[in-house]
Every structure is written in structure tokens, then in C-alpha cells.
Design an enzyme around this catalytic site. Structure first.
Site, PDB file in Angstrom:
ATOM      1  N   GLU A 189     -22.500  -8.901  31.579  1.00  0.00           N
ATOM      2  CA  GLU A 189     -23.379  -8.288  32.587  1.00  0.00           C
ATOM      3  C   GLU A 189     -24.672  -9.087  32.763  1.00  0.00           C
ATOM      4  O   GLU A 189     -25.191  -9.209  33.884  1.00  0.00           O
ATOM      5  CB  GLU A 189     -23.678  -6.837  32.216  1.00  0.00           C
ATOM      6  CG  GLU A 189     -22.458  -5.933  32.117  1.00  0.00           C
ATOM      7  CD  GLU A 189     -21.596  -5.922  33.362  1.00  0.00           C
ATOM      8  OE1 GLU A 189     -22.103  -6.243  34.467  1.00  0.00           O
ATOM      9  OE2 GLU A 189     -20.394  -5.611  33.246  1.00  0.00           O
ATOM     10  N   ASP A 297     -24.309 -28.278  22.137  1.00  0.00           N
ATOM     11  CA  ASP A 297     -25.111 -28.984  21.147  1.00  0.00           C
ATOM     12  C   ASP A 297     -25.727 -30.200  21.832  1.00  0.00           C
ATOM     13  O   ASP A 297     -25.029 -30.988  22.464  1.00  0.00           O
ATOM     14  CB  ASP A 297     -24.222 -29.412  19.981  1.00  0.00           C
ATOM     15  CG  ASP A 297     -24.999 -30.009  18.827  1.00  0.00           C
ATOM     16  OD1 ASP A 297     -25.145 -29.333  17.796  1.00  0.00           O
ATOM     17  OD2 ASP A 297     -25.454 -31.167  18.952  1.00  0.00           O
ATOM     18  N   GLY A 346      -8.922 -27.127   6.602  1.00  0.00           N
ATOM     19  CA  GLY A 346      -8.792 -26.180   5.505  1.00  0.00           C
ATOM     20  C   GLY A 346      -7.661 -26.564   4.572  1.00  0.00           C
ATOM     21  O   GLY A 346      -7.317 -27.737   4.426  1.00  0.00           O
ATOM     22  N   GLY A 372      -8.053 -40.579  14.351  1.00  0.00           N
ATOM     23  CA  GLY A 372      -9.471 -40.794  14.624  1.00  0.00           C
ATOM     24  C   GLY A 372      -9.762 -41.195  16.049  1.00  0.00           C
ATOM     25  O   GLY A 372     -10.854 -40.957  16.549  1.00  0.00           O
TER      26      GLY A 372
END
Length: 479
Positions: A189, A297, A346, A372
């Protein structure tokens, strides 16, 4: 920066084939996770790019700076109403915000000012405000209202502009801190009160809208908190949880109106476990936390830390991408223009994908796949049988080579199967013959380092190099 393209994903001749390994294919598929725009059709609907979606969500072209004014900052006031003579819609039964509502509304405001050039100052008493908050309990006929959730009005110079109203009969509105949907509602909202529309032409109380009414494919909670439709419509799964802050398309939309906040988190920020962001939606303290966010960021060397989860995860550091984190699907994204440098997996079997920055990727426990991409990356597989994937010569060059920092001989693998598309690879011992498609392992006993060189077909010089801490054997290389 755009999505990392060095995995041959833009070249039809390098499409998936029997030549490439399952590890390579898993990375290749993941890089296409939620591809959008560029003329694609998804779910039978036109797919919009982030910029197209931002334009759609801001199609009313209104902000607190006026009509058709874009990229201009705004200093706004807000107020928690204590009493009203009437509610613009005609609803009745006013109730002022309780302490929990006030706290959550302020956090929602903060999440908008984090991403755009907006400041919010609270006012009280008889002072007027740009954005106001109040509850209602009854409809215009005085009947208890259990059907609606909330509504708000766009910016402007009219009675009720910027006001937002919430149905106090709904438990998630009364207690938004304990029910995620309440926080999502406040943020939604406030988005309207700042000038954002729904992604499509629909509103609560107007017919029976559904995802079938969506204008474009990415109209769901996964992409926009301004949407009405669940994340499952676009292939994500939050397992009953809700996001509470602007999502990837909302960030682009609000920045279109007010500009990007380039002072937000300019240091070295950590998202997930061990977070230093001071934002609840970016922070995990245990494995039960459902992280649902799009990261904005403005600088620094930043890290996704998802080390506390045991689920199999897929983590992508490219801007505009989505990751599967903590047992959910498509629940973490990176806003346009953001660079996240590092990722920590993890204890599950994770896939970690870097971008063109110099990444540090840490797989953790489990049998992980690490890619990578471009840049001089440092890769840690961690415990388990890990695979380090390379898709092209651009991924680790002599000028900007990768380090594999914890290679386990006879356990881990280095995957060069993508290079087979140029011809079969073969090993040479001491020097290259000049034919191309040759791989050489060079053991530096004094420093306990293996240099992995590759001379691609059609290249005049050797320009692919990976440096490995520890000794690797030919049997550790997938060619």
C-alpha cells in the site's frame, strides 16, 4: 553489469549435448533460470524485462514530484492518524494504528527509502502529511467488513492523496509483526502511495481477477510486491511465506520515479547468516528462517552467506538473477545494477555461480558444483565431492586466473567438458604441440601448486590457466 555470458550460453553451437557433463549442464540450465524479456513467451504471456516491468508498474506516471517527472528525489512526511471525520472511500469505523502496526509500517517505509532517493519524516498533531495511515472496520453501510484487506491512494493534489487504509478486522493487519502477510500489505500500500500501480489492470473488489488477467508473465509476488498473484504462478515456491520489502521489479520501478539510493550499504555487507545489514528480511539467525528478498546494495565487497541451511541450494551472483535458498525456490534475487562478490553455500549439494567480478565462492559441506565465470575467482569446494566447472577460455585466463584453494585429489573434479564442442581434448606432458585442444598439468612441488593449462583450438597462444592448491591428477580432470 549483465548476466555472465562466458558459459557459451549465447552461442547455439554450444547448446547442451551429450558432449557436456551433468555438472556443466546443471550450471547451464541454472543460468537460464527465469530468463525474461527479449521477445520470450512464458506461461503463454509476453515476458517483460526488468525495465519493461518498471515502466508498467509506473504507468500512471505520478509521483510526489508531479506528473511525468522521473528520477527526482523527494522528502516526504508521514502520519499515523489519531481521528478522522471521514474516510475517502466512505468506509467507517475508524481505528488508529496500534504499536505493532506503527513499528511494521515504519519498517516498510524504511525498505522503500533504502532503494530510492526518498526520506520520510514523521509528523503529528495538526500537521498535514504526504502519506497517512489509518484502520477501518465497517463499510459505507456500517456493516462489519471482513472482505477487503487494504487500499491506498496515489500522490497528488486531491483529498485523500497518499492516504492508506487497512481493515482492522483482519488478524494479519492487527498483528503484522507475527504474520508476514501484514508486513507485505503495508509495503504494497505504501508503494501505491508513492505512485506505483499493480502490474496489471486489476483491483480488489473489481470482478474476480486472476493471473489470467496478467498483462505479462512476470506478474507475481516473486517479481513484485505490487502484484496480486502468488509466486507459484511464475515457478517459485515460498512454502506459505511472504516477502515484506520491495522485490526486483519494484526496486527498478521506484528508482524510475525517484532515482536510486546510492548511499545504501556502501560497505562490505553480508546477507543471510551473519548479516550486518540491520534489516530483518536480509537476516537469517537459524535454518527455520525463510529468506525472501531482492537485494539492493550500492557498493563494497558483499557476501551471500547461506551457510546455515542443509537444503540443496542454487546460488547465482549475477544481477537480475534468482536463487533457490533454504529449501525455497526463486526466493532471493539481485536487483539491476547490483554486484554481490561472494557466496557461501550450506551443507547440502549446492550449485554456486559467480559473475564477472573477482568472486570468492565457498561450497561448504556436500557435493557442490562451483562455476566462477569471468574474473579472477577463488573457489573453495569444502567437504564432499565437488566439481569446478569451466565453460570457456574467458573463465580463467592467464591475466586473471582462478585459484582452486582446497582441491582434494581423487575426490574433487575439474570439469572441462564444455571445451569438447571445439574437438576432443587430450593431455600433453611438457609442452603444447600447437594443434590446440590440449591440456597440461604442471606440478610445482616447491609451492604445492598445480597449474592447469589449456590451449584451445583456433587460438594462437595459450590463454587458459587455473591454479590449484594441492596436486591434481589427469583422472581428476573431466575432458
Amino acid at each position: 553489469m549483465g548476466k555472465n555470458l562466458s558459459l557459451r550460453q549465447d552461442d547455439a553451437q554450444h547448446a547442451l549435448s551429450a558432449n557436456t557433463s551433468s555438472a556443466y549442464n546443471s550450471v547451464y540450465d541454472f543460468l537460464r533460470y527465469h530468463d525474461r524479456g527479449d521477445g520470450l513467451t512464458v506461461n503463454g504471456k509476453t515476458s517483460y524485462s526488468i525495465d519493461q516491468a518498471a515502466a508498467q508498474i509506473t504507468r500512471e506516471n505520478v509521483s510526489w514530484n508531479g506528473t511525468n517527472v522521473f528520477g527526482k528525489s523527494a522528502n516526504l512526511t508521514f502520519k499515523f492518524l489519531q481521528s478522522v471525520s471521514s474516510i475517502p472511500s466512505g468506509d467507517t469505523g475508524f481505528v488508529k494504528f496500534n504499536a505493532e502496526q506503527i513499528e511494521q509500517a515504519k519498517l516498510s517505509l524504511q525498505s522503500w527509502s533504502d532503494v530510492a532517493n526518498l526520506t520520510f519524516t514523521e509528523v503529528t498533531g495538526n500537521k498535514s502529511a504526504n502519506i497517512t495511515f489509518g484502520n477501518y472496520t465497517r463499510d459505507a453501510s456500517g456493516n462489519l467488513d471482513y472482505g477487503t484487506q487494504a487500499y491506498a491512494y496515489y500522490p497528488g493534489n486531491y483529498q485523500g492523496a497518499g492516504s492508506s487504509w487497512y481493515n482492522y478486522n483482519q488478524s494479519n493487519i492487527r498483528n503484522p509483526g507475527s504474520e508476514e502477510y501484514g508486513r507485505q500489505t503495508f509495503t504494497h500500500e505504501i508503494g501505491h502511495a508513492l505512485g506505483l500501480a499493480h502490474p496489471g489492470e486489476y483491483n480488489a473488489g473489481e470482478g474476480d481477477p486472476s493471473y489470467n488477467d496478467a498483462v505479462y508473465a512476470e506478474d507475481s509476488y516473486q517479481f513484485s510486491i505490487m502484484s496480486y498473484w502468488g509466486e507459484n504462478e511464475t515457478g517459485a515456491d515460498y512454502n506459505g511465506h511472504y516477502g515484506g520489502a520491495p522485490m526486483i521489479d519494484d526496486i527498478a520501478a521506484i528508482q524510475r520515479l525517484y532515482g536510486a539510493n546510492m548511499t545504501t550499504r556502501t560497505g562490505d555487507s553480508v546477507y543471510g547468516f551473519n548479516s550486518n545489514t540491520d534489516r530483518d528480511f536480509y537476516t537469517a539467525t537459524d535454518s527455520s528462517k525463510a529468506l525472501i528478498f531482492s537485494v539492493w546494495d550500492a557498493g563494497g565487497t558483499d557476501t551471500f552467506d547461506f551457510s546455515g541451511y542443509s537444503n540443496n541450494q542454487r546460488i547465482n551472483l549475477n544481477e537480475g538473477s534468482f536463487s533457490d535458498v533454504g529449501g525455497l525456490k526463486g526466493n532471493v534475487s539481485i536487483a539491476h545494477g547490483v554486484t554481490i562478490e561472494n557466496a557461501i553455500g550450506g551443507s547440502g549439494n549446492d550449485i554456486l555461480v559467480g559473475n564477472s567480478a573477482d568472486n570468492i565462492l565457498q561450497g561448504g559441506a556436500g557435493n557442490d558444483v562451483l562455476y566462477g565465470g569471468a574474473g579472477a575467482d577463488t573457489l573453495y569446494g569444502g567437504a564432499g565431492r565437488d566439481t569446478f566447472v569451466y565453460g570457456s577460455g574467458q573463465d580463467s585466463t592467464v591475466a586473471a586466473y582462478d585459484w582452486i584453494a582446497d582441491f582434494q585429489k581423487g575426490i574433487d573434479k575439474i570439469d572441462l567438458s564444455a571445451f569438447r564442442n571445439e574437438g576432443q581434448l587430450s593431455f600433453v606432458q611438457d609442452q603444447f604441440t600447437g594443434k590446440g585442444q590440449e591440456v597440461m598439468l604442471q606440478w610445482d612441488a616447491a609451492n604445492s601448486i598445480t597449474n592447469l593449462w589449456l590451449h584451445e583450438a583456433g587460438h594462437s597462444s595459450v590463454d587458459f590457466l587455473v591454479r590449484i592448491v594441492g596436486q591434481a591428477a589427469q583422472s581428476d580432470i573431466i575432458v
